[in-house]
Structures are given as C-alpha cells and as structure tokens.
Design a protein around this motif. Structure first.
Motif, PDB file in Angstrom:
ATOM      1  N   LEU A  18     -16.649  25.554 -21.110  1.00  0.00           N
ATOM      2  CA  LEU A  18     -15.594  26.149 -20.724  1.00  0.00           C
ATOM      3  C   LEU A  18     -17.409  26.777 -19.667  1.00  0.00           C
ATOM      4  O   LEU A  18     -15.859  26.788 -18.396  1.00  0.00           O
ATOM      5  N   ASP A  19     -18.222  26.920 -19.749  1.00  0.00           N
ATOM      6  CA  ASP A  19     -18.570  28.196 -18.491  1.00  0.00           C
ATOM      7  C   ASP A  19     -18.994  26.688 -17.173  1.00  0.00           C
ATOM      8  O   ASP A  19     -19.194  27.322 -16.309  1.00  0.00           O
ATOM      9  N   ALA A  20     -19.745  25.617 -17.661  1.00  0.00           N
ATOM     10  CA  ALA A  20     -20.016  24.917 -17.359  1.00  0.00           C
ATOM     11  C   ALA A  20     -18.675  24.192 -16.272  1.00  0.00           C
ATOM     12  O   ALA A  20     -18.790  23.997 -15.556  1.00  0.00           O
ATOM     13  N   ILE A  21     -17.069  24.392 -16.622  1.00  0.00           N
ATOM     14  CA  ILE A  21     -15.927  24.021 -15.930  1.00  0.00           C
ATOM     15  C   ILE A  21     -15.932  25.243 -14.826  1.00  0.00           C
ATOM     16  O   ILE A  21     -15.168  24.617 -13.922  1.00  0.00           O
ATOM     17  N   ILE A  22     -15.716  25.908 -15.604  1.00  0.00           N
ATOM     18  CA  ILE A  22     -15.870  27.617 -14.373  1.00  0.00           C
ATOM     19  C   ILE A  22     -16.273  27.473 -13.504  1.00  0.00           C
ATOM     20  O   ILE A  22     -15.781  28.009 -12.512  1.00  0.00           O
ATOM     21  N   GLY A  23     -17.472  27.127 -14.023  1.00  0.00           N
ATOM     22  CA  GLY A  23     -18.645  27.397 -12.793  1.00  0.00           C
ATOM     23  C   GLY A  23     -18.546  25.974 -12.121  1.00  0.00           C
ATOM     24  O   GLY A  23     -17.883  26.427 -10.218  1.00  0.00           O
ATOM     25  N   LYS A  24     -18.106  24.738 -12.528  1.00  0.00           N
ATOM     26  CA  LYS A  24     -17.875  23.944 -11.435  1.00  0.00           C
ATOM     27  C   LYS A  24     -16.131  23.665 -10.996  1.00  0.00           C
ATOM     28  O   LYS A  24     -16.746  23.155  -8.678  1.00  0.00           O
ATOM     29  N   LEU A  25     -15.815  24.514 -10.985  1.00  0.00           N
ATOM     30  CA  LEU A  25     -14.219  24.456 -10.819  1.00  0.00           C
ATOM     31  C   LEU A  25     -14.186  25.910  -9.562  1.00  0.00           C
ATOM     32  O   LEU A  25     -13.461  25.990  -9.079  1.00  0.00           O
ATOM     33  N   ARG A  26     -14.993  26.701  -9.509  1.00  0.00           N
ATOM     34  CA  ARG A  26     -15.360  27.813  -9.031  1.00  0.00           C
ATOM     35  C   ARG A  26     -14.154  28.898  -9.211  1.00  0.00           C
ATOM     36  O   ARG A  26     -13.833  29.601  -9.096  1.00  0.00           O
ATOM     37  N   LEU A  27     -13.588  28.927 -10.553  1.00  0.00           N
ATOM     38  CA  LEU A  27     -13.112  30.091 -10.953  1.00  0.00           C
ATOM     39  C   LEU A  27     -13.302  31.156 -11.159  1.00  0.00           C
ATOM     40  O   LEU A  27     -14.595  31.569 -11.563  1.00  0.00           O
ATOM     41  N   LYS A  28     -12.424  32.337 -11.232  1.00  0.00           N
ATOM     42  CA  LYS A  28     -12.841  33.419 -11.694  1.00  0.00           C
ATOM     43  C   LYS A  28     -12.976  34.228 -12.654  1.00  0.00           C
ATOM     44  O   LYS A  28     -14.542  34.653 -13.338  1.00  0.00           O
ATOM     45  N   ASN A  29     -12.233  32.830 -13.854  1.00  0.00           N
ATOM     46  CA  ASN A  29     -12.175  34.116 -15.397  1.00  0.00           C
ATOM     47  C   ASN A  29     -12.056  32.992 -16.196  1.00  0.00           C
ATOM     48  O   ASN A  29     -10.736  32.111 -15.303  1.00  0.00           O
ATOM     49  N   ASP A  30     -11.573  33.134 -17.410  1.00  0.00           N
ATOM     50  CA  ASP A  30     -11.360  32.716 -18.300  1.00  0.00           C
ATOM     51  C   ASP A  30      -9.787  32.668 -18.323  1.00  0.00           C
ATOM     52  O   ASP A  30      -8.557  31.681 -18.331  1.00  0.00           O
ATOM     53  N   ALA A  31      -8.776  33.359 -17.672  1.00  0.00           N
ATOM     54  CA  ALA A  31      -7.706  33.052 -17.651  1.00  0.00           C
ATOM     55  C   ALA A  31      -7.585  32.902 -16.509  1.00  0.00           C
ATOM     56  O   ALA A  31      -6.449  31.231 -16.554  1.00  0.00           O
ATOM     57  N   ALA A  32      -7.799  32.430 -15.303  1.00  0.00           N
ATOM     58  CA  ALA A  32      -8.326  31.217 -13.645  1.00  0.00           C
ATOM     59  C   ALA A  32      -7.774  29.657 -14.925  1.00  0.00           C
ATOM     60  O   ALA A  32      -7.840  28.922 -14.758  1.00  0.00           O
ATOM     61  N   LEU A  33      -8.907  29.394 -15.958  1.00  0.00           N
ATOM     62  CA  LEU A  33      -9.406  27.940 -16.647  1.00  0.00           C
ATOM     63  C   LEU A  33      -7.867  28.407 -17.269  1.00  0.00           C
ATOM     64  O   LEU A  33      -8.116  26.689 -17.281  1.00  0.00           O
ATOM     65  N   SER A  34      -7.593  28.325 -18.264  1.00  0.00           N
ATOM     66  CA  SER A  34      -6.157  28.549 -18.616  1.00  0.00           C
ATOM     67  C   SER A  34      -5.241  28.049 -17.955  1.00  0.00           C
ATOM     68  O   SER A  34      -4.492  27.481 -18.403  1.00  0.00           O
ATOM     69  N   ARG A  35      -4.686  28.514 -16.774  1.00  0.00           N
ATOM     70  CA  ARG A  35      -4.178  27.995 -15.574  1.00  0.00           C
ATOM     71  C   ARG A  35      -4.216  26.441 -15.327  1.00  0.00           C
ATOM     72  O   ARG A  35      -3.924  25.585 -15.273  1.00  0.00           O
ATOM     73  N   VAL A  36      -5.999  26.319 -14.773  1.00  0.00           N
ATOM     74  CA  VAL A  36      -5.903  24.819 -14.724  1.00  0.00           C
ATOM     75  C   VAL A  36      -5.404  24.392 -15.875  1.00  0.00           C
ATOM     76  O   VAL A  36      -5.143  23.159 -15.492  1.00  0.00           O
ATOM     77  N   LEU A  37      -6.244  24.201 -17.417  1.00  0.00           N
ATOM     78  CA  LEU A  37      -5.633  23.972 -18.314  1.00  0.00           C
ATOM     79  C   LEU A  37      -4.567  23.827 -18.463  1.00  0.00           C
ATOM     80  O   LEU A  37      -4.400  22.644 -19.532  1.00  0.00           O
ATOM     81  N   GLU A  38      -3.837  23.936 -18.550  1.00  0.00           N
ATOM     82  CA  GLU A  38      -2.016  24.118 -18.933  1.00  0.00           C
ATOM     83  C   GLU A  38      -2.801  24.334 -19.938  1.00  0.00           C
ATOM     84  O   GLU A  38      -1.285  24.010 -20.666  1.00  0.00           O
TER      85      GLU A  38
END
Length: 91
Positions: A18-38
């Motif tokens: 999860l942290d690797a994807i957040i870092g690679k996509l330069r996301l702010k937090n888990d909420a942003a990750l959930s939006r990207v992953l739908e």
C-alpha cells in the motif's frame, strides 16, 4: 494449480505494498488510494489492519493503476522475518 504460500521465514505485510503504491502515485493518504483503486476507504483500512487479505481483484487493480507487475506486488506483500519477529507475532 497449487496455492502459493508465503515463503518460509517471511511475514505477510500488506502495508508495504500500500505504501509503495501511495509513493509511486504520489498520493496524499489512504483515502486518495481508495479513490484511485475504486474501493471504499474501509477496505484499505481492513487490509492495513490484516483483517482483509489482498485478493485477486484488488491486486489486479493495483497492477493497473501502478504499473507494478503482479510479481512485484506479491513480493512487496511480504518482508523477510527473523526469529524475534516470529516470536513477537506468535505472542
């Protein structure tokens, strides 16, 4: 087809992927990750707290959005453990 298991001496750690994807996509937090992953935000929380495993569907979605290969994502899900980690996990 045999089920793949975590390699001997390794520990399942979904936070790494999860942290690797957040870092690679330069996301702010888990909420942003959930939006990207739908997926709903509680899904990410449950994965982080080891109450929900990373399933095939979300693994494929992670691959699609991050351009990490499935093999890379699976490798990120585990970390090498030591004797002290195994004793701590069992306690």
């Amino acid at each position: 087809m045999p089920i793949r298991r975590i390699p001997e001496g390794s520990i399942y750690d979904p936070n790494r992927v999860l942290d690797a994807i957040i870092g690679k996509l330069r996301l702010k937090n888990d909420a942003a990750l959930s939006r990207v992953l739908e997926v709903a935000p509680p899904v990410i929380s449950k994965i982080r707290h080891n109450t929900l495993p990373i399933g095939a569907t979300i693994l494929l979605r992670m691959h699609e959005v991050s351009d990490y290969s499935i093999r890379e994502l699976r490798a990120l899900m585990v970390r090498a453990g030591s004797e002290s980690d195994a004793g701590t996990a069992a306690a």
